[in-house]
Design a protein around this motif. Sequence first.
Motif, short mmCIF file in Angstrom:
data_model
loop_
_atom_site.label_atom_id
_atom_site.label_comp_id
_atom_site.label_asym_id
_atom_site.label_seq_id
_atom_site.Cartn_x
_atom_site.Cartn_y
_atom_site.Cartn_z
N SER A 2 44.95 48.02 25.21
CA SER A 2 43.49 48.17 24.44
C SER A 2 42.56 47.56 25.01
O SER A 2 42.57 46.80 25.60
CB SER A 2 43.80 47.73 22.96
OG SER A 2 42.38 47.66 22.12
N ASP A 3 41.25 48.19 24.78
CA ASP A 3 40.01 47.44 25.85
C ASP A 3 39.27 46.39 24.80
O ASP A 3 38.26 46.00 25.13
CB ASP A 3 38.98 48.53 26.27
CG ASP A 3 38.49 49.42 25.31
OD1 ASP A 3 39.05 49.54 24.36
OD2 ASP A 3 37.65 50.07 25.56
N GLU A 5 39.94 43.32 22.29
CA GLU A 5 40.70 41.89 22.05
C GLU A 5 40.07 41.48 20.77
O GLU A 5 38.91 41.14 20.52
CB GLU A 5 40.26 40.99 23.08
CG GLU A 5 41.15 41.51 24.51
CD GLU A 5 40.72 40.34 25.75
OE1 GLU A 5 41.03 39.37 25.26
OE2 GLU A 5 40.48 40.92 26.74
N HIS A 19 35.10 43.09 23.75
CA HIS A 19 34.94 44.42 24.20
C HIS A 19 34.16 44.37 25.65
O HIS A 19 33.05 44.17 25.72
CB HIS A 19 34.16 45.29 23.12
CG HIS A 19 34.27 46.88 23.98
ND1 HIS A 19 33.12 47.54 24.29
CD2 HIS A 19 35.36 47.67 23.89
CE1 HIS A 19 33.51 48.68 24.53
NE2 HIS A 19 34.71 48.91 24.48
N GLY A 20 35.15 44.82 26.66
CA GLY A 20 34.56 44.36 28.04
C GLY A 20 33.97 42.94 28.20
O GLY A 20 34.72 42.06 28.06
#
Length: 116
Positions: A2-3, A5, A19-20
């Motif tokens: 998953s991108d 967390e 995210h990123g």
Amino acid sequence: MSDIERSHTGTRMSQIVKHGDTIYLAGQVGTAGASVAQQTQDCLDKIDALLAEAGSDNTRILQCVIWLADMADFEEMNGVWDAWVPEGHAPARACGEAKLARPDLLVELIVTAAAK
């Protein structure tokens, strides 16, 4: 993989979502029943800890949304906020009045930040 967390995740929310290179924090509140200044400081202390855990700090805050139970507390909250924001690193910010989750909560801060 998953991108996205998530940390400190419960049924209703996560305290940190990454995210990123963008970090989103859940709304932070202070000690119920304390003064606006103390509740604001409590919020900022929690934000410092969560940002450190997520790999950031208060120089990397992109945006902060602040809810006050009463706009009459604006100056008291700002006195604590202004001492905490590093010079030259003020984020985009909005502040409004809202009925918070409990009547003894006076301030809530919601932060979006960039990772280091």
